[in-house]
Design a protein around this motif. Structure first.
Motif, PDB file in Angstrom:
ATOM      1  N   ILE A  25      16.302 -15.555  -4.112  1.00  0.00           N
ATOM      2  CA  ILE A  25      16.444 -15.400  -2.671  1.00  0.00           C
ATOM      3  C   ILE A  25      16.275 -13.915  -2.387  1.00  0.00           C
ATOM      4  CG2 ILE A  25      17.931 -15.692  -0.663  1.00  0.00           C
ATOM      5  CD1 ILE A  25      19.276 -18.013  -2.055  1.00  0.00           C
ATOM      6  N   ALA A  26      15.118 -13.550  -1.851  1.00  0.00           N
ATOM      7  CA  ALA A  26      14.795 -12.151  -1.567  1.00  0.00           C
ATOM      8  C   ALA A  26      15.200 -11.849  -0.127  1.00  0.00           C
ATOM      9  CB  ALA A  26      13.308 -11.888  -1.777  1.00  0.00           C
ATOM     10  N   VAL A  27      16.142 -10.941   0.039  1.00  0.00           N
ATOM     11  CA  VAL A  27      16.678 -10.662   1.368  1.00  0.00           C
ATOM     12  C   VAL A  27      16.233  -9.256   1.772  1.00  0.00           C
ATOM     13  CG1 VAL A  27      18.748 -10.696   2.804  1.00  0.00           C
ATOM     14  CG2 VAL A  27      18.649 -12.093   0.737  1.00  0.00           C
ATOM     15  N   ASN A  28      15.114  -9.201   2.482  1.00  0.00           N
ATOM     16  CA  ASN A  28      14.577  -7.931   2.968  1.00  0.00           C
ATOM     17  C   ASN A  28      15.054  -7.619   4.379  1.00  0.00           C
ATOM     18  OD1 ASN A  28      13.040  -7.673   0.553  1.00  0.00           O
ATOM     19  ND2 ASN A  28      11.565  -9.130   1.400  1.00  0.00           N
ATOM     20  N   ASN A  29      15.652  -8.619   5.025  1.00  0.00           N
ATOM     21  CA  ASN A  29      16.293  -8.455   6.330  1.00  0.00           C
ATOM     22  C   ASN A  29      17.534  -9.340   6.318  1.00  0.00           C
ATOM     23  OD1 ASN A  29      15.847  -7.253   9.140  1.00  0.00           O
ATOM     24  ND2 ASN A  29      16.278  -9.402   9.631  1.00  0.00           N
ATOM     25  N   ALA A  30      18.648  -8.828   6.822  1.00  0.00           N
ATOM     26  CA  ALA A  30      19.926  -9.530   6.729  1.00  0.00           C
ATOM     27  C   ALA A  30      19.806 -10.979   7.170  1.00  0.00           C
ATOM     28  CB  ALA A  30      20.975  -8.808   7.559  1.00  0.00           C
ATOM     29  N   ALA A  31      20.468 -11.878   6.427  1.00  0.00           N
ATOM     30  CA  ALA A  31      20.370 -13.307   6.707  1.00  0.00           C
ATOM     31  C   ALA A  31      21.680 -13.995   6.356  1.00  0.00           C
ATOM     32  CB  ALA A  31      19.224 -13.933   5.908  1.00  0.00           C
ATOM     33  N   THR A  32      21.901 -15.152   6.986  1.00  0.00           N
ATOM     34  CA  THR A  32      23.089 -15.969   6.731  1.00  0.00           C
ATOM     35  C   THR A  32      22.652 -17.373   6.364  1.00  0.00           C
ATOM     36  OG1 THR A  32      24.447 -14.712   8.297  1.00  0.00           O
ATOM     37  CG2 THR A  32      25.196 -16.926   7.737  1.00  0.00           C
ATOM     38  N   ILE A  33      23.241 -17.910   5.295  1.00  0.00           N
ATOM     39  CA  ILE A  33      22.984 -19.305   4.904  1.00  0.00           C
ATOM     40  C   ILE A  33      24.302 -20.069   5.033  1.00  0.00           C
ATOM     41  CG2 ILE A  33      22.165 -20.879   3.115  1.00  0.00           C
ATOM     42  CD1 ILE A  33      20.566 -18.605   1.920  1.00  0.00           C
ATOM     43  N   ASN A  34      24.424 -20.850   6.098  1.00  0.00           N
ATOM     44  CA  ASN A  34      25.603 -21.691   6.296  1.00  0.00           C
ATOM     45  C   ASN A  34      25.371 -23.117   5.824  1.00  0.00           C
ATOM     46  OD1 ASN A  34      27.201 -19.652   7.412  1.00  0.00           O
ATOM     47  ND2 ASN A  34      26.392 -20.004   9.477  1.00  0.00           N
ATOM     48  N   SER A  35      24.143 -23.453   5.479  1.00  0.00           N
ATOM     49  CA  SER A  35      23.840 -24.768   4.912  1.00  0.00           C
ATOM     50  C   SER A  35      24.467 -24.877   3.524  1.00  0.00           C
ATOM     51  CB  SER A  35      22.328 -24.954   4.803  1.00  0.00           C
ATOM     52  OG  SER A  35      21.708 -24.821   6.060  1.00  0.00           O
ATOM     53  N   ILE A  36      24.676 -26.106   3.070  1.00  0.00           N
ATOM     54  CA  ILE A  36      25.139 -26.326   1.702  1.00  0.00           C
ATOM     55  C   ILE A  36      24.001 -25.995   0.746  1.00  0.00           C
ATOM     56  CG2 ILE A  36      25.888 -28.076   0.034  1.00  0.00           C
ATOM     57  CD1 ILE A  36      27.179 -29.564   2.393  1.00  0.00           C
ATOM     58  N   LEU A  37      24.282 -25.160  -0.247  1.00  0.00           N
ATOM     59  CA  LEU A  37      23.316 -24.881  -1.304  1.00  0.00           C
ATOM     60  C   LEU A  37      23.656 -25.734  -2.513  1.00  0.00           C
ATOM     61  CD1 LEU A  37      22.950 -20.978  -1.129  1.00  0.00           C
ATOM     62  CD2 LEU A  37      21.397 -22.719  -0.219  1.00  0.00           C
ATOM     63  N   ALA A  38      22.716 -26.571  -2.925  1.00  0.00           N
ATOM     64  CA  ALA A  38      22.884 -27.433  -4.093  1.00  0.00           C
ATOM     65  C   ALA A  38      21.870 -27.010  -5.153  1.00  0.00           C
ATOM     66  CB  ALA A  38      22.692 -28.894  -3.694  1.00  0.00           C
ATOM     67  N   GLY A  39      21.854 -27.734  -6.267  1.00  0.00           N
ATOM     68  CA  GLY A  39      20.874 -27.438  -7.310  1.00  0.00           C
ATOM     69  C   GLY A  39      21.380 -26.415  -8.296  1.00  0.00           C
ATOM     70  N   THR A  40      20.624 -25.334  -8.462  1.00  0.00           N
ATOM     71  CA  THR A  40      20.914 -24.359  -9.498  1.00  0.00           C
ATOM     72  C   THR A  40      21.322 -23.019  -8.904  1.00  0.00           C
ATOM     73  OG1 THR A  40      20.001 -23.326 -11.491  1.00  0.00           O
ATOM     74  CG2 THR A  40      18.525 -23.561  -9.601  1.00  0.00           C
ATOM     75  N   GLY A  41      21.866 -22.133  -9.758  1.00  0.00           N
ATOM     76  CA  GLY A  41      22.198 -20.784  -9.332  1.00  0.00           C
ATOM     77  C   GLY A  41      20.942 -19.994  -9.008  1.00  0.00           C
ATOM     78  N   PHE A  42      21.128 -18.760  -8.524  1.00  0.00           N
ATOM     79  CA  PHE A  42      19.969 -18.011  -8.049  1.00  0.00           C
ATOM     80  C   PHE A  42      20.148 -16.524  -8.283  1.00  0.00           C
ATOM     81  CE2 PHE A  42      22.913 -18.341  -4.514  1.00  0.00           C
ATOM     82  CZ  PHE A  42      22.912 -17.059  -3.960  1.00  0.00           C
ATOM     83  N   THR A  43      19.036 -15.809  -8.159  1.00  0.00           N
ATOM     84  CA  THR A  43      19.030 -14.351  -8.181  1.00  0.00           C
ATOM     85  C   THR A  43      18.809 -13.841  -6.772  1.00  0.00           C
ATOM     86  OG1 THR A  43      18.183 -14.244 -10.442  1.00  0.00           O
ATOM     87  CG2 THR A  43      17.827 -12.311  -9.060  1.00  0.00           C
ATOM     88  N   LYS A  44      19.641 -12.897  -6.355  1.00  0.00           N
ATOM     89  CA  LYS A  44      19.431 -12.252  -5.059  1.00  0.00           C
ATOM     90  C   LYS A  44      18.702 -10.935  -5.283  1.00  0.00           C
ATOM     91  CE  LYS A  44      21.506  -9.869  -1.165  1.00  0.00           C
ATOM     92  NZ  LYS A  44      20.481  -8.793  -1.284  1.00  0.00           N
ATOM     93  N   SER A  45      17.580 -10.773  -4.606  1.00  0.00           N
ATOM     94  CA  SER A  45      16.864  -9.506  -4.618  1.00  0.00           C
ATOM     95  C   SER A  45      16.767  -9.003  -3.177  1.00  0.00           C
ATOM     96  CB  SER A  45      15.474  -9.661  -5.240  1.00  0.00           C
ATOM     97  OG  SER A  45      14.654 -10.481  -4.431  1.00  0.00           O
ATOM     98  N   GLY A  46      16.185  -7.835  -2.991  1.00  0.00           N
ATOM     99  CA  GLY A  46      16.110  -7.251  -1.658  1.00  0.00           C
ATOM    100  C   GLY A  46      17.368  -6.466  -1.336  1.00  0.00           C
ATOM    101  N   THR A  47      17.245  -5.445  -0.496  1.00  0.00           N
ATOM    102  CA  THR A  47      18.351  -4.533  -0.231  1.00  0.00           C
ATOM    103  C   THR A  47      19.181  -4.901   0.990  1.00  0.00           C
ATOM    104  OG1 THR A  47      16.863  -3.092   1.033  1.00  0.00           O
ATOM    105  CG2 THR A  47      17.128  -2.604  -1.303  1.00  0.00           C
ATOM    106  N   ALA A  48      18.805  -5.922   1.733  1.00  0.00           N
ATOM    107  CA  ALA A  48      19.558  -6.324   2.923  1.00  0.00           C
ATOM    108  C   ALA A  48      20.700  -7.265   2.551  1.00  0.00           C
ATOM    109  CB  ALA A  48      18.634  -6.972   3.949  1.00  0.00           C
TER     110      ALA A  48
END
Length: 299
Positions: free
Chosen positions: A121-144
């Motif tokens: 999940i590349a976050v180049n601009n601030a974001a919010t995820i209020n949905s349920i995240l299922a499946g597998t873990g993730f890597t966060k990239s991006g400086t926002a």
């Protein structure tokens, strides 16, 4: 007597048949960009529903229907309008990239978004995820900054590999209680914001690797970390803080264990309570600015 069908026409008809196949039949993952206005050519910012054809295919130069069977990758934010809220259904995705709209920040809301493969999940601009995240873990990239607000069910660790901010409202935002959180790669200070009433599972570990520093910050109310806090080497550091003027209290619970080479524990704007175990092979400092009237306590 019937005239025989021209061979050239037969080939042409066959090709046209292939070109009009639905994407679900070809089952090919595609990199798509969010498009809130399908009546305008190109990706347009705004609100809408994830499910459907609100996705722009820059290669095919046309709108495409989201493919959950062979998950597409999503780019959200096209600098073409005001950001909005995207209503998630029951969707599956590979990588997600949040880019800037002309103004505002995107919110993913409702439904369940299943993360597939080894997603970033590349976050180049601030974001919010209020949905349920299922499946597998993730890597966060991006400086926002990324804010998680869902009662998530994914299984797998979360790795933050850039200097940035991750904000959590509750422990459920991190999914399965066996999931851990790592801040890795490079130098500089990241922030882990914990909302009021936050209380982590004792099974969770936060790791600070390489030369990274981490601010664990209570935003307001009382936030408690009950798991392990591991600092990888003497160049890394752990800092305990509270948001200015919020009256926040940050607690390291009785089951919390700090393991590391160095640590700076301080509270400029709120109170810190350490009720856990501190293991360190180097100096531990407790400090504050000269104007601070807040307290740090050791139980």
């Amino acid at each position: 007597m019937k005239k025989p069908l021209n061979r050239t026409k037969l080939v042409l008809f066959s090709l046209l048949g292939l070109l009009t196949l639905d994407r679900s039949e070809t089952a090919r993952a595609t990199a798509l960009t969010w498009d809130a206005d399908t009546g305008t050519t190109g990706a347009q910012d705004g609100s809408g529903n994830w499910t459907g054809n609100n996705w722009w295919d820059a290669v095919g130069l046309a709108n495409a229907t989201w493919n959950d069977a062979t998950p597409d990758t999503a780019t959200i934010g096209a600098a073409s309008g005001v950001a909005g809220t995207i209503a998630v259904g029951a969707n599956t995705v590979g990588n997600i990239t949040f880019n800037a709209a002309t103004s505002g920040n995107y919110i993913l809301s409702g439904g369940t978004l299943t993360l597939s493969g080894s997603p970033t999940i590349a976050v180049n601009n601030a974001a919010t995820i209020n949905s349920i995240l299922a499946g597998t873990g993730f890597t966060k990239s991006g400086t926002a900054a990324l804010t998680l607000g869902g009662v998530n069910t994914f299984t797998g660790n979360v790795t933050v590999n850039t200097v940035s901010t991750l904000s959590l409202a509750s422990d459920s935002n991190l999914g399965n209680t066996a999931n851990n959180l790592a801040f890795s790669t490079g130098t500089g200070a990241s922030t882990l914001n914990l909302g009021p009433g936050f209380s982590s599972a004792s099974t969770r570990t936060v790791s600070i690797n390489n030369n990274r520093s981490l601010y664990v910050n209570a935003t307001s109310g009382t936030a408690t970390w009950n798991g392990n806090l591991n600092v990888g080497n003497s160049a890394a550091a752990l800092r305990l803080t509270c948001t200015s003027g919020s009256g926040a209290v940050l607690v390291l619970g009785s089951s919390a264990i700090y393991n590391g080479a160095s640590s700076i524990l301080y509270s400029d704007n709120g109170d810190i309570a350490v009720d856990g175990t501190i293991n360190s092979v180097s100096q531990i400092q407790i400090g504050r600015t000269s104007t601070s009237t807040k307290t740090s306590s050791w139980v």
